[in-house]
Design a protein around this motif. Structure first.
Motif, PDB file in Angstrom:
ATOM      1  N   THR A 249      96.914 -20.271 -17.425  1.00 49.88           N
ATOM      2  CA  THR A 249      97.104 -20.392 -18.876  1.00 49.88           C
ATOM      3  C   THR A 249      97.809 -19.159 -19.418  1.00 49.88           C
ATOM      4  OG1 THR A 249      95.090 -21.708 -19.074  1.00 49.88           O
ATOM      5  CG2 THR A 249      95.952 -20.724 -21.098  1.00 49.88           C
ATOM      6  N   CYS A 250      98.852 -19.390 -20.198  1.00 52.10           N
ATOM      7  CA  CYS A 250      99.582 -18.291 -20.831  1.00 52.10           C
ATOM      8  C   CYS A 250      98.699 -17.645 -21.887  1.00 52.10           C
ATOM      9  CB  CYS A 250     100.869 -18.820 -21.469  1.00 52.10           C
ATOM     10  SG  CYS A 250     101.792 -17.563 -22.389  1.00 52.10           S
ATOM     11  N   GLN A 251      98.550 -16.322 -21.812  1.00 48.98           N
ATOM     12  CA  GLN A 251      97.701 -15.615 -22.760  1.00 48.98           C
ATOM     13  C   GLN A 251      98.333 -15.499 -24.143  1.00 48.98           C
ATOM     14  OE1 GLN A 251      96.731 -11.841 -21.018  1.00 48.98           O
ATOM     15  NE2 GLN A 251      95.554 -12.734 -19.335  1.00 48.98           N
ATOM     16  N   ASN A 252      99.629 -15.770 -24.220  1.00 46.61           N
ATOM     17  CA  ASN A 252     100.313 -15.633 -25.503  1.00 46.61           C
ATOM     18  C   ASN A 252     100.287 -16.935 -26.316  1.00 46.61           C
ATOM     19  OD1 ASN A 252     101.994 -14.203 -27.447  1.00 46.61           O
ATOM     20  ND2 ASN A 252     103.679 -15.488 -26.730  1.00 46.61           N
ATOM     21  N   GLY A 254      99.019 -20.076 -24.874  1.00 46.41           N
ATOM     22  CA  GLY A 254      97.949 -20.965 -24.434  1.00 46.41           C
ATOM     23  C   GLY A 254      98.388 -22.136 -23.588  1.00 46.41           C
TER      24      GLY A 254
END
Length: 280
Positions: A249-252, A254
């Protein structure tokens, strides 16, 4: 010992009931799952068997079995309400509604002053076909009494169940409305044959609906097949299309699931630090 005592004090009877009705791993939970599945199969089988010519003794025996199974399902329904964390949500849950609706005709015969024959005609018989929908309760998640399946496998199971449910419910409804006035529809098997032929667009024409309700059941079954089957199939295709994705999952932004060799999010360009073996 103290920890066990504290845990035991925290466990209420509602917690125990809720746990075993949802559990798929302990021997008790597996036994409950297997028993409910077997009773579901029996419940559906009784509906089909009762559409065939049987002796009075056999009909009486089948009715006794149906009544007993309905009482068991009523107990299960009440236990689910009792053990639910949110009883209002459980009461209006679609699975609970189907559970109650499936046994309603039999319970009406047991409680109200009507005969068992009355449960086989008109509206009550039409309701009884929804008992096949109880099987959807077993496909809520990937865990079963025999183990855990993949999401893709679960969706294939739901697709097959959807097809069989459409066939069965349509055949049961068609039989309920047609068998008294249509000489070509004598048993559930005749109705099931008609539904399969109609929905597969083969259309031999040897069985045709003669009642208005029978025609509308046929139309509804065809529409349900056209809408629900492709919808379920699209989920399977989508799952297969993500087989090579990695659940990162991309932390920026989502976004979840990226290519195995992705170093940046394809949505926002943020670095996701996806590990990838260059030898592959």
């Amino acid at each position: 010992m103290d920890g066990h005592a504290r845990r035991s004090r925290r466990e209420t009877p509602r917690d125990v009931v809720r746990f075993y009705l949802l559990d798929h791993r302990t021997p008790v939970g597996k036994a409950i799952d297997i028993a409910l599945l077997a009773l579901n199969l029996l419940f559906v089988g009784l509906f089909v068997a009762e559409t065939y010519p049987l002796s009075a003794a056999v009909q009486s025996a089948l009715w006794s079995v149906e009544a007993a199974v309905s009482v068991v399902f009523l107990a299960e329904y009440l236990l689910r309400l009792y053990g639910a964390r949110d009883r209002t949500a459980e009461l209006f849950n679609v699975y609970s509604f189907v559970d109650l609706l499936a046994i309603l005709p039999t319970l009406a015969v047991l409680v109200l002053p009507v005969s068992s024959v009355a449960a086989n005609i008109g509206f009550l018989r039409a309701i009884r076909v929804v008992r096949v929908l109880r099987f959807y309760r077993f496909t809520r998640d990937e865990e079963f009494f025999f183990g855990t399946v993949s999401v893709g496998t679960l969706r294939v199971m739901k697709l097959l169940l959807t097809v069989l449910t459409i066939f069965f419910v349509a055949a049961g409804m068609f039989y309920s409305f047609e068998h008294r006035v249509n000489p070509a529809v004598g048993t559930f098997g005749d109705a099931f044959y008609f539904v399969v032929v109609a929905l597969s667009t083969v259309g031999f024409g040897d069985i045709v609906p003669v009642t208005e309700a029978g025609r509308w059941v046929t139309v509804a079954a065809i529409l349900a097949g056209v809408i629900l089957i492709p919808w379920q199939a699209s989920k399977i295709v989508k799952e297969w299309g993500h087989r090579d994705k990695v659940n990162v999952t991309c932390q920026n932004c989502g976004l979840a699931y990226h290519d195995a060799d992705a170093s940046h999010c394809k949505s926002c360009g943020h670095v996701i630090y996806q590990e990838y073996d260059s030898r592959e």
